[in-house]
Scaffold this motif. Structure first.
Motif, mmCIF file in Angstrom:
data_model
loop_
_atom_site.group_PDB
_atom_site.id
_atom_site.type_symbol
_atom_site.label_atom_id
_atom_site.label_comp_id
_atom_site.label_asym_id
_atom_site.label_seq_id
_atom_site.Cartn_x
_atom_site.Cartn_y
_atom_site.Cartn_z
ATOM 1 N N PHE A 254 1.090 -1.231 -0.324
ATOM 2 C CA PHE A 254 0.233 0.096 0.139
ATOM 3 C C PHE A 254 0.586 0.931 -0.334
ATOM 4 O O PHE A 254 2.324 1.619 0.605
ATOM 5 N N GLY A 255 0.318 1.858 -0.573
ATOM 6 C CA GLY A 255 1.000 3.218 -1.004
ATOM 7 C C GLY A 255 0.024 4.641 -1.559
ATOM 8 O O GLY A 255 -0.865 4.599 -2.258
ATOM 9 N N SER A 256 -0.165 5.598 -0.714
ATOM 10 C CA SER A 256 -1.059 6.403 -0.811
ATOM 11 C C SER A 256 -0.276 7.826 -1.567
ATOM 12 O O SER A 256 -1.446 8.368 -2.279
ATOM 13 N N ASP A 257 0.666 8.752 -1.577
ATOM 14 C CA ASP A 257 1.118 9.527 -1.935
ATOM 15 C C ASP A 257 0.443 11.027 -1.136
ATOM 16 O O ASP A 257 1.003 11.963 -1.487
ATOM 17 N N PHE A 258 0.571 10.264 -0.046
ATOM 18 C CA PHE A 258 0.062 10.977 1.022
ATOM 19 C C PHE A 258 0.694 12.816 0.943
ATOM 20 O O PHE A 258 2.327 12.132 1.186
ATOM 21 N N PRO A 259 1.060 14.070 1.319
ATOM 22 C CA PRO A 259 0.163 14.810 0.996
ATOM 23 C C PRO A 259 -0.795 14.837 -0.304
ATOM 24 O O PRO A 259 -2.018 15.984 -0.572
ATOM 25 N N ASN A 260 -0.219 14.343 -1.006
ATOM 26 C CA ASN A 260 -0.303 15.047 -2.766
ATOM 27 C C ASN A 260 -0.872 14.994 -3.767
ATOM 28 O O ASN A 260 -0.772 14.309 -4.581
ATOM 29 N N ILE A 261 -2.806 14.354 -2.357
ATOM 30 C CA ILE A 261 -3.377 13.352 -3.777
ATOM 31 C C ILE A 261 -4.588 14.309 -3.683
ATOM 32 O O ILE A 261 -4.937 15.459 -2.582
ATOM 33 N N PRO A 262 -5.821 14.293 -4.857
ATOM 34 C CA PRO A 262 -6.434 14.823 -4.832
ATOM 35 C C PRO A 262 -8.130 14.929 -4.469
ATOM 36 O O PRO A 262 -8.770 14.907 -4.655
ATOM 37 N N TYR A 263 -7.425 14.173 -3.020
ATOM 38 C CA TYR A 263 -8.865 13.284 -2.175
ATOM 39 C C TYR A 263 -8.951 12.845 -1.728
ATOM 40 O O TYR A 263 -7.816 12.546 -1.124
ATOM 41 N N GLY A 264 -9.685 12.316 -0.914
ATOM 42 C CA GLY A 264 -9.181 11.685 0.919
ATOM 43 C C GLY A 264 -8.909 10.586 1.188
ATOM 44 O O GLY A 264 -8.592 9.333 -0.294
ATOM 45 N N TYR A 265 -8.066 10.764 1.589
ATOM 46 C CA TYR A 265 -6.828 8.836 1.413
ATOM 47 C C TYR A 265 -7.632 7.679 1.969
ATOM 48 O O TYR A 265 -7.562 7.109 1.429
ATOM 49 N N ALA A 266 -9.266 7.779 2.379
ATOM 50 C CA ALA A 266 -10.622 6.268 2.925
ATOM 51 C C ALA A 266 -10.569 6.180 1.155
ATOM 52 O O ALA A 266 -10.137 4.768 1.516
ATOM 53 N N HIS A 267 -10.641 6.943 0.281
ATOM 54 C CA HIS A 267 -10.965 6.572 -0.692
ATOM 55 C C HIS A 267 -9.572 5.865 -1.258
ATOM 56 O O HIS A 267 -9.858 4.595 -2.206
ATOM 57 N N ALA A 268 -8.881 5.833 -1.237
ATOM 58 C CA ALA A 268 -7.168 4.746 -1.676
ATOM 59 C C ALA A 268 -8.005 3.961 -1.301
ATOM 60 O O ALA A 268 -7.559 2.490 -1.432
ATOM 61 N N LEU A 269 -7.728 3.573 0.243
ATOM 62 C CA LEU A 269 -8.217 2.072 0.371
ATOM 63 C C LEU A 269 -9.456 1.527 0.398
ATOM 64 O O LEU A 269 -9.974 0.155 0.118
ATOM 65 N N GLU A 270 -10.897 2.373 0.021
ATOM 66 C CA GLU A 270 -12.197 2.080 -0.607
ATOM 67 C C GLU A 270 -11.601 0.966 -2.396
ATOM 68 O O GLU A 270 -12.404 0.266 -3.146
#
Length: 291
Positions: free
Chosen positions: A249-265
């Motif tokens: 799992f990787g997120s690119d936080f904080p540079n994402i154009p949506y909420g963190y939860a959406h990556a997990l969804e």
């Protein structure tokens, strides 16, 4: 995004996990991060579309938010775009990791004189993961100037998160072909292909099947934002399941154009099962990094 803490916490608790490990997060010197955000704000040529930064906070607040999600270990992905930057960034990242014990100490490099020496020094001093950005750095990862660097990293077994796919915009040296040449030369490398190799997903899955040290991170893949322009092929879900022990799992936080939860969804929507999710979101990275 106000409900993100609750949604993210519910996700990992329902899986019986102690939290999340996020292998692709960006913490860097403030003036460098400000320039990165300005580039995203301008929809620069390597971005190519509107890209609002979802977590545009000061460093302390970003750490609070990430820990509030239940992220137990994360990285500080730094990367140079020209010679002479890498050692300075590495010094900052070492200081950041020293005052941030839940950060996996991160380092970087560039094809320049002295790169082998400072990479070996970083390894000896405790760097846990390196970042390479072929798109931004605009260099051939298989070029001769980096051969000794890759040799040192392969010898030490230190993972390298490498942005080498041609998304969101292709570069001169992006795509699977240069990475194939690199792995033919250094087959024991522990490469973590950022963004699942977006959009050349199938080609990078091929490389993961061929080389046991190749992993892939889920950063931004499968999300609504990425599916609009670089959809993951449904036909490849079977191979994604089979390689589940090497997906992180990787997120690119904080540079994402949506909420963190959406990556997990987005991961849940793949319907690859709870065991796959547990490995991707915690177990695989815990094993790779010994955390």
């Amino acid at each position: 995004m106000a409900d993100d803490d609750d949604q993210v916490g519910a996700f990992w608790r329902q899986l019986g996990l102690p939290g999340l490990i996020d292998v692709h997060t960006h913490f860097m010197p403030e003036r460098v991060l400000a320039k990165v955000w300005a580039y995203f704000d301008s929809a620069g040529p390597l971005v190519g579309r509107t890209w609002p930064i979802a977590y545009r906070f000061e460093e302390d607040e970003r750490l609070r938010v990430l820990r509030g999600f239940g992220v137990r270990a994360f990285t500080s992905m730094v990367y140079p775009h020209k010679p002479g930057m890498a050692q300075w960034l590495n010094g900052w990242a070492a200081d950041f990791a020293a005052r941030t014990p839940d950060c996996l100490r991160t380092a970087t490099f560039f094809p320049e004189d002295g790169a082998e020496a400072y990479v070996r020094a970083e390894i000896e001093d405790g760097a846990r993961v390196f970042k390479a950005h072929v798109q931004v750095g605009a260099y051939d990862p298989a070029g001769v100037r980096l051969d000794a660097v890759w040799g040192a990293l392969a010898e030490a077994g230190v993972p390298v998160v490498i942005h080498c796919g041609s998304g969101p915009a292709p570069g001169k040296h992006t795509g699977p072909e240069p990475i194939g040449r690199l792995l033919a030369r250094h087959p024991r490398l522990r490469l973590i292909i950022a963004h699942m190799g977006m959009p050349e997903y199938a080609d990078f899955l091929d490389l993961a099947e061929r080389y046991p040290g190749v992993h892939l991170d889920t950063t931004m893949a499968f999300t609504d934002f990425s599916e609009q322009t670089a959809p993951f092929p449904r036909a490849e879900r079977g191979r994604l399941a089979e390689l589940g022990d090497r997906v992180l799992f990787g997120s690119d936080f904080p540079n994402i154009p949506y909420g963190y939860a959406h990556a997990l969804e987005a991961l849940t929507r793949l319907e690859l099962g709870e065991g796959w999710l547990r490995g991707v979101c915690h177990g695989n990275a815990a094993r790779l990094f010994g955390v």
